[in-house]
Each structure stands twice: as C-alpha cells, then as structure tokens.
Motif scaffolding. Structure first.
Motif, PDB file in Angstrom:
ATOM      1  N   GLN A 186      61.086  49.080  35.920  1.00 36.00           N
ATOM      2  CA  GLN A 186      59.815  48.765  36.600  1.00 36.00           C
ATOM      3  C   GLN A 186      59.134  47.573  35.970  1.00 36.00           C
ATOM      4  O   GLN A 186      58.312  46.913  36.595  1.00 36.00           O
ATOM      5  CB  GLN A 186      58.900  49.983  36.516  1.00 36.00           C
ATOM      6  CG  GLN A 186      59.409  51.130  37.405  1.00 36.00           C
ATOM      7  CD  GLN A 186      58.636  52.383  37.117  1.00 36.00           C
ATOM      8  OE1 GLN A 186      58.719  52.967  36.040  1.00 36.00           O
ATOM      9  NE2 GLN A 186      57.862  52.827  38.081  1.00 36.00           N
ATOM     10  N   VAL A 190      57.989  41.948  35.833  1.00 39.94           N
ATOM     11  CA  VAL A 190      56.543  41.774  35.700  1.00 39.94           C
ATOM     12  C   VAL A 190      56.248  40.586  34.808  1.00 39.94           C
ATOM     13  O   VAL A 190      56.857  40.423  33.752  1.00 39.94           O
ATOM     14  CB  VAL A 190      55.889  43.043  35.116  1.00 39.94           C
ATOM     15  CG1 VAL A 190      54.407  42.787  34.827  1.00 39.94           C
ATOM     16  CG2 VAL A 190      56.043  44.205  36.079  1.00 39.94           C
ATOM     17  N   GLU A 195      49.463  40.908  36.684  1.00 40.46           N
ATOM     18  CA  GLU A 195      50.289  42.110  36.859  1.00 40.46           C
ATOM     19  C   GLU A 195      49.866  43.251  35.934  1.00 40.46           C
ATOM     20  O   GLU A 195      50.537  44.267  35.843  1.00 40.46           O
ATOM     21  CB  GLU A 195      51.761  41.759  36.561  1.00 40.46           C
ATOM     22  CG  GLU A 195      52.306  40.617  37.398  1.00 40.46           C
ATOM     23  CD  GLU A 195      53.076  41.120  38.600  1.00 40.46           C
ATOM     24  OE1 GLU A 195      53.020  42.319  38.866  1.00 40.46           O
ATOM     25  OE2 GLU A 195      53.754  40.309  39.234  1.00 40.46           O
ATOM     26  N   SER A 196      48.738  43.108  35.248  1.00 40.47           N
ATOM     27  CA  SER A 196      48.308  44.100  34.267  1.00 40.47           C
ATOM     28  C   SER A 196      48.143  45.488  34.875  1.00 40.47           C
ATOM     29  O   SER A 196      48.477  46.493  34.253  1.00 40.47           O
ATOM     30  CB  SER A 196      46.990  43.662  33.628  1.00 40.47           C
ATOM     31  OG  SER A 196      46.539  44.611  32.696  1.00 40.47           O
ATOM     32  N   GLU A 197      47.639  45.541  36.121  1.00 40.85           N
ATOM     33  CA  GLU A 197      47.439  46.843  36.764  1.00 40.85           C
ATOM     34  C   GLU A 197      48.763  47.556  36.994  1.00 40.85           C
ATOM     35  O   GLU A 197      48.876  48.764  36.797  1.00 40.85           O
ATOM     36  CB  GLU A 197      46.708  46.652  38.092  1.00 40.85           C
ATOM     37  CG  GLU A 197      46.351  47.960  38.778  1.00 40.85           C
ATOM     38  CD  GLU A 197      45.517  47.751  40.031  1.00 40.85           C
ATOM     39  OE1 GLU A 197      45.452  48.679  40.845  1.00 40.85           O
ATOM     40  OE2 GLU A 197      44.931  46.659  40.177  1.00 40.85           O
ATOM     41  N   LYS A 198      49.786  46.786  37.401  1.00 41.64           N
ATOM     42  CA  LYS A 198      51.117  47.375  37.623  1.00 41.64           C
ATOM     43  C   LYS A 198      51.695  47.890  36.305  1.00 41.64           C
ATOM     44  O   LYS A 198      52.287  48.965  36.258  1.00 41.64           O
ATOM     45  CB  LYS A 198      52.049  46.342  38.234  1.00 41.64           C
ATOM     46  CG  LYS A 198      53.460  46.850  38.488  1.00 41.64           C
ATOM     47  CD  LYS A 198      54.332  45.771  39.122  1.00 41.64           C
ATOM     48  CE  LYS A 198      55.765  46.279  39.306  1.00 41.64           C
ATOM     49  NZ  LYS A 198      56.643  45.237  39.899  1.00 41.64           N
ATOM     50  N   VAL A 199      51.509  47.129  35.252  1.00 41.12           N
ATOM     51  CA  VAL A 199      51.989  47.538  33.938  1.00 41.12           C
ATOM     52  C   VAL A 199      51.293  48.828  33.508  1.00 41.12           C
ATOM     53  O   VAL A 199      51.924  49.763  32.990  1.00 41.12           O
ATOM     54  CB  VAL A 199      51.740  46.428  32.896  1.00 41.12           C
ATOM     55  CG1 VAL A 199      52.052  46.927  31.493  1.00 41.12           C
ATOM     56  CG2 VAL A 199      52.585  45.205  33.220  1.00 41.12           C
ATOM     57  N   ALA A 201      50.126  51.187  35.344  1.00 41.38           N
ATOM     58  CA  ALA A 201      50.651  52.320  36.110  1.00 41.38           C
ATOM     59  C   ALA A 201      51.956  52.830  35.517  1.00 41.38           C
ATOM     60  O   ALA A 201      52.230  54.029  35.514  1.00 41.38           O
ATOM     61  CB  ALA A 201      50.847  51.916  37.565  1.00 41.38           C
ATOM     62  N   VAL A 202      52.782  51.908  35.014  1.00 38.62           N
ATOM     63  CA  VAL A 202      54.056  52.285  34.394  1.00 38.62           C
ATOM     64  C   VAL A 202      53.807  53.085  33.117  1.00 38.62           C
ATOM     65  O   VAL A 202      54.467  54.103  32.858  1.00 38.62           O
ATOM     66  CB  VAL A 202      54.915  51.042  34.084  1.00 38.62           C
ATOM     67  CG1 VAL A 202      56.162  51.424  33.301  1.00 38.62           C
ATOM     68  CG2 VAL A 202      55.291  50.321  35.377  1.00 38.62           C
TER      69      VAL A 202
END
Length: 323
Positions: A186, A190, A195-199, A201-202
């Motif tokens: 995932q 990135v 992309e901090s929000e996606k990170v 979530a991971v």
C-alpha cells in the motif's frame, strides 16, 4: 489468651488500641513506613488494602510494632487487633463486589510481550531470552502488576528488539512478515506530503492492533509524518516503514496494558479494554481479529456474546497458557 473474634467490635475494642499505639506514627502526615492506618480504615471495603492489613497483623503478632522504645500494647490487645484483622479479611463476601474496578497501567510480562509480537508481526524470534530476568514477587506469578517494573536495561532491550523484529519482518525472505508485506504494497507508490492522509490510513490499522484500541488522530499523524520525513529524505520504503513502526513498538501504548481512565465512581470497562483483559487472561497475548471486530461493533460485553467468546477462546490451543 483466647479471643473470640466474632464478638470483637471495631469502634469499641480496636480503635482505642490503634489510637493509643499506632496513630502517632501511622496517620495523616505521620506515615512511618508509608503506612497510614487512618487512611486505609477510610477505604472500604477494607480488603482493598489487604496486603497492608496482613502486614499490620503480622507485625503485631510478632511484637515488631510498635518499636520497643514506644509504649507497648498488652498481649490481650495485640491478640484482639490480630483477630479482628483476620476475621475482617477472611470472612469478607467477595460476591458483594460487583464492579471489577479500574486496572492501572502495567507493562507486558516477557511471555506476554513475546506472544504479542509473534501474533502482531507473524515473526517468531523469541527475543525475550535477551531481556533481564522477570520477577515473580511473593505471589509466584510473573504477570503480577506490582512486579512488572520498567528498568532502564529492559527499555534498552525493547529498542533493540523492535529493530531486530522489524528487520526480520521487512527482509522479504523467511521469516518475513505477511502483515508488513501488505503494508509495503500500500505504501510502495506513495510519495509527497499530499499523500500523508493515505499513509495515515495504512498505519492506523496496525496501530489499532498494536495498541489494542483505536489510536488517536494525533498518534497516527505523528507516525505518518515520521514515515513521510524518511521517504522525502531518500530512505527506501522498507527502511522508512521499519523506522516508523519502531516508534509504535516502543510506545507506552504497546509496551503497557493501558485502559481508558475511569470517569465514574462505578467503573464500566470499555469494549476494547474488555477484549484485552480476556485475551491476556486466557491467552497471555493480544486479542485476535474476532475480538477486535466484536469490540468495534460494541457487542463483546453482551452476556451471550461474552460467554460464547470465552468458550471459543478456551477451545483455542493458546488457552494452554492459562495453566
């Protein structure tokens, strides 16, 4: 001297002896040996301070208290207090206590730590062999909260263990962890601060499992920001992931069993804390996915569900740790 314990009255028979021989040194600001008899008399039920009452009984019976340069109670007075304490402790009806009470934070025992990291990361390295010896105290149990100290040497071992665990878990060869492999897939594409929000979530799911309860937004953001800083500095995805997760594995929320602070006189345990109490009691390890799922749904504390989960957990081989 024959003392009929059942007829002893606290106010009539015991308090005058305490007042004459004990309160001068063991009350209020005068707490020799950190013992406040007035204080523990005010805390009911008295068995809450069982250990201190047992010590008082033993010291009186042996003549070790009061000190020899103080006025001494008579043998009859000693016997009276000892008999009252023994009766008070041994005849207390524990069925009258309906609230399990708030459990203060204490660290994972070595066995609990080993089982937890094995289940969390799917990596089996048995690193606790390098930890300092565990104390069992007078209880004989190695998971007694009052013996689970966090020595500086042990803290150093935790840092080293986190590095070794994550190094093995991110190598890509056995015993590489499928848990971290999924996080890698995932994270591999990135990049950039957007992309901090996606990170986050991971990391959030891993932190929930590691902390045994949902992490706060601030906790997740701190780990995500640290990962992004590593990537933006040119560090590989694998090494950045290892660096960020090492902070999780040395966090108090992971190393300690921390419950939600009590806010009411009658403490109601949260679903997440109940899952941890069950798993560490029956398995000496972290909750599994089913316990987490029921806690998230708010159904674990339902009597029928709770009974069913206890049965399921006792049938699991991990319940062998209970014995």
């Amino acid at each position: 001297v024959l003392v009929y314990a059942s007829s002893i009255d606290l106010e009539r028979d015991v308090m005058p002896i305490f007042e004459s021989n004990c309160f001068e040194c063991h009350s209020g600001e005068s707490q020799e040996g950190e013992l406040d008899i007035i204080g523990i008399l005010a805390e009911t039920p008295w068995v809450r301070n069982r250990e201190q009452w047992v010590k008082i009984s033993q010291y009186l019976a042996l003549g070790a208290m009061p000190p020899q340069d103080y006025a001494q109670p008579t043998p009859e007075e000693r016997a009276t207090v000892v008999a009252w304490i023994d009766r008070m402790l041994e005849t207390f009806d524990y069925e009258t206590v309906r609230s399990p009470g708030f459990e203060e934070a204490h660290r994972l025992s070595h066995h609990e730590y080993d089982s937890t990291v094995r289940y969390l990361l799917a990596v089996d390295l048995n690193l606790v062999e390098k930890f300092p010896d565990e104390n069992s105290g007078t209880s004989g149990f190695d998971n007694s909260a009052n013996t689970l100290f966090l020595q500086p040497l042990l803290l150093e071992r935790y840092f080293a263990a986190a590095e070794e665990l994550l190094d093995a878990a991110t190598r890509g060869t056995p015993p590489a962890s499928p848990v971290l492999a999924r996080m890698m897939s995932q994270l591999s594409d990135v990049g950039g601060s957007s992309e901090s929000e996606k990170v986050g979530a991971v990391f959030q799911d891993f932190m929930l499992r590691a902390y045994r309860h949902p992490p706060t937004e601030e906790q997740v953001q701190r780990i995500a920001d640290y990962y992004m800083q590593q990537r933006e500095s040119g560090v590989s995805t694998s090494k950045s992931l290892q660096a960020a997760l090492s902070l999780v594995l040395v966090a108090p929320e992971f190393l300690l069993r921390v419950e939600t602070p009590a806010t009411e006189t009658e403490y109601h345990i949260s679903e997440w804390d109940l899952a941890s109490r069950l798993s560490y009691f029956l398995w000496a390890s972290m909750p599994d996915e089913q316990l987490f799922s029921l806690a998230k749904e708010g159904r674990l504390s339902q009597p029928a569900v709770l009974a069913s989960e206890v049965d399921r957990m006792l049938e699991d081989p991990r319940s062998d740790t209970l014995g």
